[in-house]
Design an enzyme around this catalytic site. Structure first.
Site, PDB file in Angstrom:
ATOM      1  CG  HIS A 103      -0.221  -0.195   2.518  1.00 13.30           C
ATOM      2  ND1 HIS A 103       0.375  -1.397   2.872  1.00 13.30           N
ATOM      3  CD2 HIS A 103       0.033   0.654   3.545  1.00 13.30           C
ATOM      4  CE1 HIS A 103       0.938  -1.272   4.065  1.00 13.30           C
ATOM      5  NE2 HIS A 103       0.750  -0.036   4.488  1.00 13.30           N
ATOM      6  CB  CYS A 131       7.515  -1.129   0.432  1.00 12.15           C
ATOM      7  SG  CYS A 131       9.190  -1.045   1.071  1.00 12.15           S
ATOM      8  N   GLY A 132       6.872   1.654   1.182  1.00  9.02           N
ATOM      9  CA  GLY A 132       6.973   3.023   1.669  1.00  9.02           C
ATOM     10  C   GLY A 132       8.406   3.534   1.671  1.00  9.02           C
ATOM     11  CG  HIS A 179      30.126  -0.533 -11.232  1.00  7.78           C
ATOM     12  ND1 HIS A 179      30.870   0.349 -10.467  1.00  7.78           N
ATOM     13  CD2 HIS A 179      30.381  -0.212 -12.522  1.00  7.78           C
ATOM     14  CE1 HIS A 179      31.535   1.167 -11.276  1.00  7.78           C
ATOM     15  NE2 HIS A 179      31.245   0.849 -12.530  1.00  7.78           N
TER      16      HIS A 179
HETATM   17  C1  RB5 Z   1       4.190   0.099   5.464  1.00  2.00           C
HETATM   18  O1  RB5 Z   1       3.648   0.989   6.382  1.00  2.00           O
HETATM   19  C2  RB5 Z   1       5.705   0.203   5.438  1.00  2.00           C
HETATM   20  O2  RB5 Z   1       6.248  -0.332   6.584  1.00  2.00           O
HETATM   21  C3  RB5 Z   1       6.259  -0.476   4.201  1.00  2.00           C
HETATM   22  O3  RB5 Z   1       5.709   0.105   3.069  1.00  2.00           O
HETATM   23  C4  RB5 Z   1       7.748  -0.410   3.998  1.00  2.00           C
HETATM   24  O4  RB5 Z   1       8.218   0.905   4.147  1.00  2.00           O
HETATM   25  C5  RB5 Z   1       8.549  -1.374   4.764  1.00  2.00           C
HETATM   26  O5  RB5 Z   1       9.780  -1.469   4.628  1.00  2.00           O
END
Ligand code: RB5
Length: 150
Positions: free
Chosen positions: A14, A70-71, A103
């Site tokens: 998400h 991811c975030g 590399h």
């Molecule tokens: C989700 O809140 C977050 O923890 C995930 O997207 C990521 O950043 C984890 O490494």
């Protein structure tokens, strides 16, 4: 130059969903063929559930290069790097994207969806896709990555 006939898998949790959708739109518009491996909405999910299938597909050589988000980019890259044939690089700028292809022969770009803007993300991905591994002394070094000490 990346062969645009090749498919490129892309997956996120998400925290990377909105950037994933943007990249699919932008890169598809530029002629790339992206394969969306989820997540498919903004509800909270566990990033390994979406990163494992993509990393396994790269590990099994179903695809050459992939994109994960991811975030922070951290959990996604850590998960992907559990696979022996995966070299996932967490990237923040274009120069690093080029270098890790040249590399390290990185085969997955991991992006921090909450920390870079959309235009920069497109530039990073395009730089990553269109750079080639230099081989030579770098191949010797990449091969040594698997020589973990016991
Ligand atoms: C989700 O809140 C977050 O923890 C995930 O997207 C990521 O950043 C984890 O490494």
């Amino acid at each position: 130059m990346f062969d645009k006939k090749l498919e490129i898998p892309i997956a996120s949790d998400h925290g990377g969903f909105e950037l994933k959708q943007f990249l699919i739109d932008q890169l598809s518009g530029s002629g790339y063929h992206l394969v969306d491996m989820g997540t498919f909405g903004t509800e909270s999910v566990d990033y390994p559930d979406f990163i494992h299938p993509l990393a396994k597909a790269i590990n099994d050589e179903k695809y050459n290069l992939g994109i994960i988000i991811c975030g922070s980019g951290q959990g996604a890259s850590m998960t992907a790097n559990k696979y022996p044939n995966v070299r996932a690089a967490l990237l923040w700028d274009e120069e690093q994207a080029k270098l890790t292809r040249q590399h390290n022969n990185a085969n997955i770009v991991s992006l921090p969806g909450r920390f870079i803007d959309e235009d920069l993300a497109v530039k990073i991905v395009e730089a990553f896709l269109n750079e080639d591994f230099e081989g030579g002394r770098h191949l010797t070094r990449v091969n040594k990555m698997s020589e973990v000490l016991k």
